[in-house]
Motif scaffolding. Structure first.
Motif, PDB file in Angstrom:
ATOM      1  N   LEU A 144       4.491   0.946  15.196  1.00  0.00           N
ATOM      2  CA  LEU A 144       3.602   2.347  14.427  1.00  0.00           C
ATOM      3  C   LEU A 144       2.481   2.320  15.105  1.00  0.00           C
ATOM      4  CD1 LEU A 144       5.268   2.559  10.982  1.00  0.00           C
ATOM      5  CD2 LEU A 144       6.007   3.328  12.905  1.00  0.00           C
TER       6      LEU A 144
ATOM      7  N   PRO B 238       1.225  -0.468  -2.540  1.00  0.00           N
ATOM      8  CA  PRO B 238       1.279  -0.096  -1.301  1.00  0.00           C
ATOM      9  C   PRO B 238       0.154   1.011  -1.645  1.00  0.00           C
ATOM     10  CG  PRO B 238       3.248   0.716  -2.696  1.00  0.00           C
ATOM     11  CD  PRO B 238       2.493   0.105  -4.233  1.00  0.00           C
ATOM     12  N   TYR B 239      -1.212   0.799  -1.739  1.00  0.00           N
ATOM     13  CA  TYR B 239      -2.054   0.980  -1.917  1.00  0.00           C
ATOM     14  C   TYR B 239      -1.676   2.897  -2.965  1.00  0.00           C
ATOM     15  CZ  TYR B 239      -2.551  -1.427   2.363  1.00  0.00           C
ATOM     16  OH  TYR B 239      -2.967  -2.040   3.057  1.00  0.00           O
TER      17      TYR B 239
ATOM     18  N   GLU C 107      -2.181  11.887   4.416  1.00  0.00           N
ATOM     19  CA  GLU C 107      -4.254  11.205   4.319  1.00  0.00           C
ATOM     20  C   GLU C 107      -4.352  12.124   5.415  1.00  0.00           C
ATOM     21  OE1 GLU C 107      -2.281   7.138   4.891  1.00  0.00           O
ATOM     22  OE2 GLU C 107      -0.579   7.473   4.000  1.00  0.00           O
TER      23      GLU C 107
ATOM     24  N   HIS D   3      -4.826  -0.323   7.079  1.00  0.00           N
ATOM     25  CA  HIS D   3      -6.134   0.244   6.187  1.00  0.00           C
ATOM     26  C   HIS D   3      -7.426  -0.927   5.695  1.00  0.00           C
ATOM     27  CE1 HIS D   3      -3.650   3.039   6.076  1.00  0.00           C
ATOM     28  NE2 HIS D   3      -2.266   2.684   4.775  1.00  0.00           N
TER      29      HIS D   3
ATOM     30  N   TYR E  65       3.627  10.375   5.841  1.00  0.00           N
ATOM     31  CA  TYR E  65       3.978   8.898   5.043  1.00  0.00           C
ATOM     32  C   TYR E  65       4.554   9.651   4.195  1.00  0.00           C
ATOM     33  CZ  TYR E  65       5.364   4.280   3.428  1.00  0.00           C
ATOM     34  OH  TYR E  65       5.840   3.638   2.734  1.00  0.00           O
TER      35      TYR E  65
ATOM     36  N   TYR F 295       0.566   9.148  -3.432  1.00  0.00           N
ATOM     37  CA  TYR F 295       1.699   8.580  -3.514  1.00  0.00           C
ATOM     38  C   TYR F 295       1.708  10.543  -4.033  1.00  0.00           C
ATOM     39  CZ  TYR F 295       2.675   4.881  -1.119  1.00  0.00           C
ATOM     40  OH  TYR F 295       2.555   3.297  -0.250  1.00  0.00           O
TER      41      TYR F 295
HETATM   42  C1  BGC Z   1       1.538   4.145   6.411  1.00  0.00           C
HETATM   43  C2  BGC Z   1       2.296   2.980   6.358  1.00  0.00           C
HETATM   44  C3  BGC Z   1       2.056   1.971   5.497  1.00  0.00           C
HETATM   45  C4  BGC Z   1       2.171   2.429   4.066  1.00  0.00           C
HETATM   46  C5  BGC Z   1       1.375   1.895   3.123  1.00  0.00           C
HETATM   47  C6  BGC Z   1       1.286   4.786   5.424  1.00  0.00           C
HETATM   48  O1  BGC Z   1      -0.416   5.370   5.661  1.00  0.00           O
HETATM   49  O2  BGC Z   1       1.662   4.523   7.124  1.00  0.00           O
HETATM   50  O3  BGC Z   1       3.039   2.801   7.209  1.00  0.00           O
HETATM   51  O4  BGC Z   1       3.560   1.746   5.536  1.00  0.00           O
HETATM   52  O5  BGC Z   1       0.772   3.201   3.998  1.00  0.00           O
HETATM   53  O6  BGC Z   1       1.831   2.414   1.911  1.00  0.00           O
END
Ligand code: BGC
Length: 384
Positions: free
Chosen positions: A244, A101-102, A350, A138, A324, A214
């Motif tokens: 969102l 998730p990034y 972020e 993203h 987040y 994170y």
């Molecule tokens: C977003 C979240 C999203 C997450 C993904 C965040 O930057 O604000 O809504 O679920 O990235 O990992």
């Protein structure tokens, strides 16, 4: 406090005193930058080799992947000098490719959401890759987080770092223009991690680059960050709809769970039954920073873990901060240290322009035109 500790260490180094003789003042010794070291991290299905670079300076240790420019590990000491990796991640490339998730990644071309993946620029309509329900998140399905970057190490004076390059072709993920991107990760002699983003284009386009670390200052895999104390220098935020996407309003934080102008724990208001908290399943919003866009990075947020004493102070040139609170972590991922990540086990801060700016004329512009250079800087300063 953090400054005085560094001053103590600088003095100690000059006097030839070893760090251990200073006991708790070992944190964040000044200087000590080592040449970045490269190793193979894994190989993608198409045979592309992905490397991991290790950097160390001023008491901070950083590991970066050529895949996504991912911060795979970031270690800093606590008040007793004990190190922990404070950034969520994986110990292998396959997990980054299949399910990240990034984690720790560079985000582009557009950090955050664009409504329906659509926008109009100079009278032309563009449709982007849609990857978050009906919206683009993203950068789309194959954003900058999933690209292999060219990485070049550097040492400059007492700083060490990496230059990361990626060229996104015209039309990639639906965005117009060839975007040439250069991101510089610097570890300073004081142990700060600085990110400088630059980009140019050959056609008018939109750009909003950010980093998706994170944070868990108690150490990744150690549990919830609800006890972390957070300050955000913002009197307003951008409320969103159920998808969102910002409504366009700049609402006051006063009297709402979104007021972090004075240090407050992440958990204090996260269960307040406010419509916006429900939409985000916690905090997942953009704070409109009081300072606005600035040419130099200015302080905007502080995160502190009271147990370890570790602190993170963020300064940026950007006008917005997406906070987040790790709401969609659902206990299905196993992190770097072999522990499961659950909801609220980390948070992201972020620095960026506001979500959906290409469709919101009143928000600061994210348009980049040929002949101009996009520039953005964020500095992460650590202490304990
Ligand atoms: C977003 C979240 C999203 C997450 C993904 C965040 O930057 O604000 O809504 O679920 O990235 O990992």
């Amino acid at each position: 406090m953090e400054l005085s500790r560094r001053t103590v260490m600088a003095g100690a180094a000059a006097a030839g005193v070893t760090a251990t003789t200073l006991g708790s003042a070992t944190a964040h010794a000044t200087g000590g930058g080592k040449k970045p070291v490269k190793e193979l991290f894994g190989t993608l299905a198409d045979g592309t080799r992905v490397h991991r670079w290790s950097l160390e300076n001023g008491g901070t240790r950083l590991k970066v992947l050529s895949y996504g420019g991912v911060v795979q590990s970031l270690e800093i000491p606590d008040r007793r000098g004990r190190y922990a990796n404070v950034s969520l991640g994986f110990d292998n490339l396959d997990d980054y490719v299949a399910k990240s998730p990034y984690f720790g990644a560079l985000i582009g071309r557009y950090g955050n959401r664009i409504d329906q993946g659509r926008f109009t620029l100079d009278g032309r309509a563009y449709q982007l890759s849609v990857n978050d329900g009906a919206n683009t998140l993203h950068g789309g399905a194959q954003g900058f987080d999933k690209r292999v970057w060219d990485v070049e190490p550097f040492t400059k004076g007492s700083d060490v770092g990496l230059y990361l390059y990626y060229t996104s072709v015209d039309g990639e993920m639906g965005y117009p223009g060839t975007l040439r991107t250069k991101v510089t990760y610097t570890l300073t002699r004081g142990g700060d991690w600085r990110i400088d983003y630059e980009a140019t284009t050959d056609k008018a386009t939109v750009v909003n680059l950010t980093s998706h670390v994170y944070w868990n200052l108690a150490g990744e895999g150690s549990g919830t960050v609800e006890d972390h104390e957070l300050t955000i220098d913002a009197s307003r935020y951008t409320p969103v709809d159920s998808g969102l996407i910002p409504t366009g309003e700049l609402a006051r934080v006063a009297g709402t769970p979104f007021d972090f102008r004075r240090a407050k724990t992440v958990g204090e208001d996260i269960r307040v039954a406010h419509q916006q908290v429900l939409y985000g399943q916690g905090f997942d919003h953009n704070w409109a920073l009081d300072k606005g866009v600035t040419s130099r990075p200015e302080h905007i947020a502080t995160l502190r873990d009271p147990r370890s004493g570790r602190t993170l102070r963020i300064a940026t040139t950007e006008p917005g901060l997406q906070f987040y609170s790790g709401n969609f972590q659902d206990g299905t991922l196993v992190g770097t240290g072999g522990r499961v990540y659950r909801q609220g086990d980390a948070l992201c801060l972020e620095t960026q322009h506001f979500p959906d700016s290409p469709n919101q004329p009143s928000f600061p512009s994210t348009v980049l035109r040929p002949g101009r250079t996009y520039r953005s800087t964020t500095v992460h300063a650590f202490g304990s």
